[in-house]
Design an enzyme around this catalytic site. Structure first.
Site, short mmCIF file in Angstrom:
data_model
loop_
_atom_site.label_atom_id
_atom_site.label_comp_id
_atom_site.label_asym_id
_atom_site.label_seq_id
_atom_site.Cartn_x
_atom_site.Cartn_y
_atom_site.Cartn_z
N ASP A 191 6.30 4.62 -1.11
CA ASP A 191 7.76 4.81 -1.06
C ASP A 191 8.42 3.71 -1.91
O ASP A 191 7.77 2.78 -2.35
CB ASP A 191 8.27 4.76 0.40
CG ASP A 191 8.08 3.41 1.08
OD1 ASP A 191 7.57 3.36 2.22
OD2 ASP A 191 8.44 2.37 0.48
N HIS A 211 -1.32 1.38 -4.40
CA HIS A 211 -1.74 2.77 -4.21
C HIS A 211 -0.85 3.74 -4.97
O HIS A 211 -0.88 4.94 -4.70
CB HIS A 211 -1.75 3.13 -2.72
CG HIS A 211 -2.85 2.43 -1.96
ND1 HIS A 211 -2.88 2.37 -0.59
CD2 HIS A 211 -3.95 1.75 -2.37
CE1 HIS A 211 -3.95 1.71 -0.20
NE2 HIS A 211 -4.61 1.30 -1.26
N GLN A 250 0.85 -1.19 0.00
CA GLN A 250 0.00 0.00 0.00
C GLN A 250 0.89 1.24 0.00
O GLN A 250 0.40 2.36 -0.20
CB GLN A 250 -0.89 0.04 1.24
CG GLN A 250 -1.84 -1.13 1.35
CD GLN A 250 -2.58 -1.11 2.68
OE1 GLN A 250 -3.65 -0.52 2.83
NE2 GLN A 250 -1.97 -1.73 3.68
N GLY A 280 2.56 -4.64 8.88
CA GLY A 280 2.66 -3.18 9.08
C GLY A 280 1.50 -2.39 8.54
O GLY A 280 1.67 -1.28 8.04
C1 BV8 Z 1 -11.70 2.37 -3.64
C2 BV8 Z 1 -2.87 7.59 -0.96
C3 BV8 Z 1 -13.50 2.07 -5.14
C4 BV8 Z 1 -1.47 7.34 -1.20
C5 BV8 Z 1 -4.33 6.18 0.31
C6 BV8 Z 1 -15.06 -0.96 1.18
C7 BV8 Z 1 -14.60 -1.45 -0.05
C8 BV8 Z 1 -13.94 -0.61 -0.95
C9 BV8 Z 1 -13.71 0.73 -0.62
C10 BV8 Z 1 -14.14 1.20 0.60
C11 BV8 Z 1 -14.82 0.36 1.49
N1 BV8 Z 1 -15.13 1.10 2.59
C12 BV8 Z 1 -14.66 2.35 2.42
C13 BV8 Z 1 -14.09 2.47 1.22
C14 BV8 Z 1 -13.48 3.67 0.66
C15 BV8 Z 1 -12.02 3.84 1.01
C16 BV8 Z 1 -11.67 3.39 2.40
O1 BV8 Z 1 -11.20 2.27 2.58
N2 BV8 Z 1 -11.88 4.24 3.38
C17 BV8 Z 1 -11.53 3.89 4.74
C18 BV8 Z 1 -10.79 5.02 5.40
C19 BV8 Z 1 -12.80 3.50 5.46
N3 BV8 Z 1 -11.19 3.15 0.03
C20 BV8 Z 1 -10.90 3.77 -1.13
O2 BV8 Z 1 -11.34 4.86 -1.42
C21 BV8 Z 1 -10.01 3.01 -2.09
N4 BV8 Z 1 -10.63 3.07 -3.38
O3 BV8 Z 1 -12.18 1.58 -2.89
O4 BV8 Z 1 -12.25 2.67 -4.85
C22 BV8 Z 1 -13.75 2.20 -6.58
C23 BV8 Z 1 -14.51 1.21 -7.19
C24 BV8 Z 1 -14.78 1.32 -8.53
C25 BV8 Z 1 -14.28 2.38 -9.27
C26 BV8 Z 1 -13.51 3.37 -8.65
C27 BV8 Z 1 -13.24 3.27 -7.29
C28 BV8 Z 1 -8.65 3.69 -2.27
C29 BV8 Z 1 -7.81 3.54 -1.05
C30 BV8 Z 1 -6.43 4.18 -1.28
C31 BV8 Z 1 -6.42 5.54 -0.72
N5 BV8 Z 1 -5.09 6.10 -0.74
N6 BV8 Z 1 -3.26 6.95 0.28
C32 BV8 Z 1 -0.65 8.08 -0.17
O5 BV8 Z 1 -0.80 9.29 -0.06
O6 BV8 Z 1 0.13 7.38 0.49
S1 BV8 Z 1 -4.70 5.31 1.71
C33 BV8 Z 1 -3.50 5.40 2.91
O7 BV8 Z 1 -3.86 4.40 3.89
C34 BV8 Z 1 -2.14 4.99 2.44
O8 BV8 Z 1 -2.12 4.60 1.09
C35 BV8 Z 1 -1.82 3.77 3.29
O9 BV8 Z 1 -1.07 2.87 2.59
C36 BV8 Z 1 -3.17 3.25 3.56
C37 BV8 Z 1 -3.28 2.25 4.64
O10 BV8 Z 1 -2.63 2.74 5.82
P1 BV8 Z 1 -1.52 1.79 6.51
O11 BV8 Z 1 -0.48 1.47 5.52
O12 BV8 Z 1 -2.20 0.64 7.16
O13 BV8 Z 1 -0.90 2.78 7.59
P2 BV8 Z 1 -1.47 3.11 9.04
O14 BV8 Z 1 -0.73 4.29 9.55
O15 BV8 Z 1 -2.97 3.14 9.00
O16 BV8 Z 1 -1.08 1.83 9.91
C38 BV8 Z 1 0.28 1.54 10.15
C39 BV8 Z 1 0.31 0.26 10.98
O17 BV8 Z 1 1.70 -0.09 11.19
C40 BV8 Z 1 -0.31 0.40 12.35
O18 BV8 Z 1 -1.15 -0.70 12.59
C41 BV8 Z 1 0.88 0.38 13.32
O19 BV8 Z 1 0.56 -0.29 14.52
C42 BV8 Z 1 1.89 -0.42 12.53
N7 BV8 Z 1 3.29 -0.08 12.85
C43 BV8 Z 1 3.79 1.15 13.16
N8 BV8 Z 1 5.12 1.05 13.38
C44 BV8 Z 1 5.45 -0.26 13.20
C45 BV8 Z 1 4.29 -0.97 12.86
N9 BV8 Z 1 4.29 -2.30 12.61
C46 BV8 Z 1 5.48 -2.93 12.72
N10 BV8 Z 1 6.63 -2.31 13.04
C47 BV8 Z 1 6.66 -0.98 13.29
N11 BV8 Z 1 7.82 -0.39 13.61
#
Ligand code: BV8
Length: 229
Positions: free
Chosen positions: A94, A109, A91, A176
């Site tokens: 980078d 993504h 996802q 992650g």
């Molecule tokens: C789409 C842009 C449909 C790039 C991002 C159900 C089904 C389908 C869609 C949806 C659905 N419900 C809702 C939706 C809509 C939406 C969505 O999911 N919303 C959420 C918020 C509810 N999804 C979308 O819009 C997606 N598109 O479904 O399109 C469609 C269908 C037909 C035609 C057209 C369209 C698109 C999703 C992509 C959005 N873009 N970012 C950028 O700028 O980077 S999302 C953003 O969140 C990033 O891309 C990132 O990759 C992504 C996920 O986040 P994580 O990677 O998990 O990062 P996070 O900080 O949340 O968590 C980090 C984790 O690491 C933590 O758990 C932490 O504990 C852990 N951690 C931290 N340090 C460490 C560690 N683990 C190990 N070691 C460590 N040291």
């Protein structure tokens, strides 16, 4: 993994955290500083393209200061040493997986290193400090370049290929990621429904942790090399 024939791995921002790349939803994460509606939606880009270009230019400049960590390197080693089918889906936008040596990789993504022209739909290297007036290196059109990044409401890349690999794998690892964003967060259900053994490797239980067969919690640079070895 003695009898494993096919592995699919999903990574999220947590695998790059120890390289110094900000995550999204942790304390002081990206979404605590920016409203995703302003910088990670097509509507936000239309409303204020400069804010979006500044956001991604800042993150891209940050890439120059970081490098892959032991978790990225362990996955690259696994890919090289594993004789079965292997797909890494990230996802993350980078470039740390490829810099660690991963090859069979999908950036679902998009990528910080890539710009997309809305006229010719060609992808090109991100021009330094890309902005509204940048021209497309392929067709020369000015003002139609955007970050080659999948925003909320846009379809992630290569979903057919990802689902095909998930349906055929016998081991699915999620590393992650907080399991907040779909469709990536639904991959574990899909893989499990198709018979895969599913394991979460994360700092803490994710939103979807209860769906996984197994979970290993800790820092990626420790738990991922330990798991892979
Ligand atoms: C789409 C842009 C449909 C790039 C991002 C159900 C089904 C389908 C869609 C949806 C659905 N419900 C809702 C939706 C809509 C939406 C969505 O999911 N919303 C959420 C918020 C509810 N999804 C979308 O819009 C997606 N598109 O479904 O399109 C469609 C269908 C037909 C035609 C057209 C369209 C698109 C999703 C992509 C959005 N873009 N970012 C950028 O700028 O980077 S999302 C953003 O969140 C990033 O891309 C990132 O990759 C992504 C996920 O986040 P994580 O990677 O998990 O990062 P996070 O900080 O949340 O968590 C980090 C984790 O690491 C933590 O758990 C932490 O504990 C852990 N951690 C931290 N340090 C460490 C560690 N683990 C190990 N070691 C460590 N040291």
């Amino acid at each position: 993994m003695a009898r494993t024939q096919s592995i699919v791995i999903l990574t999220g921002a947590g695998i790059s955290a120890e390289s110094g790349v900000d995550t999204f939803r942790d304390k002081d994460g990206i979404w605590s500083k920016y409203d995703y509606r302003d910088v990670a939606t097509p509507e936000g880009f239309v409303r204020n393209p400069k804010m979006v270009f500044d956001f991604y230019n800042m993150r891209r400049r940050g890439l120059a200061k970081v490098k892959p960590n032991a978790a990225h390197e362990a996955l690259a080693r696994l890919e090289q040493e594993f004789s079965g089918a292997f797909l890494l889906v990230t996802q993350n936008i980078d470039n740390l997986h490829e810099r660690a040596g991963s090859r069979n990789l999908i950036h679902m993504h998009g990528e910080l290193d890539s710009a997309l022209c809305k006229v010719c739909e060609c992808r090109s290297d991100w021009p330094d400090d890309m902005e509204q007036g940048s021209s497309c290196p392929a067709c020369g059109t000015v003002g139609y370049l955007r970050p080659d990044v999948v925003w909320f409401g846009e379809m992630p890349y290569q979903m057919d290929r990802i689902h095909e690999s998930l349906a055929g794998c016998d081991l699915f690892l999620s590393i992650g990621t907080s399991g907040n964003v779909y469709p990536a967060a639904g991959f574990v259900d899909f893989a499990r429904a198709h018979g895969a053994h599913t394991v979460e490797l994360n700092l803490e239980p994710s939103e979807g942790h209860s769906v996984f067969h197994d979970a290993i919690h800790g820092k990626a640079t420790k738990i991922v090399p330990d798991y892979v070895e």
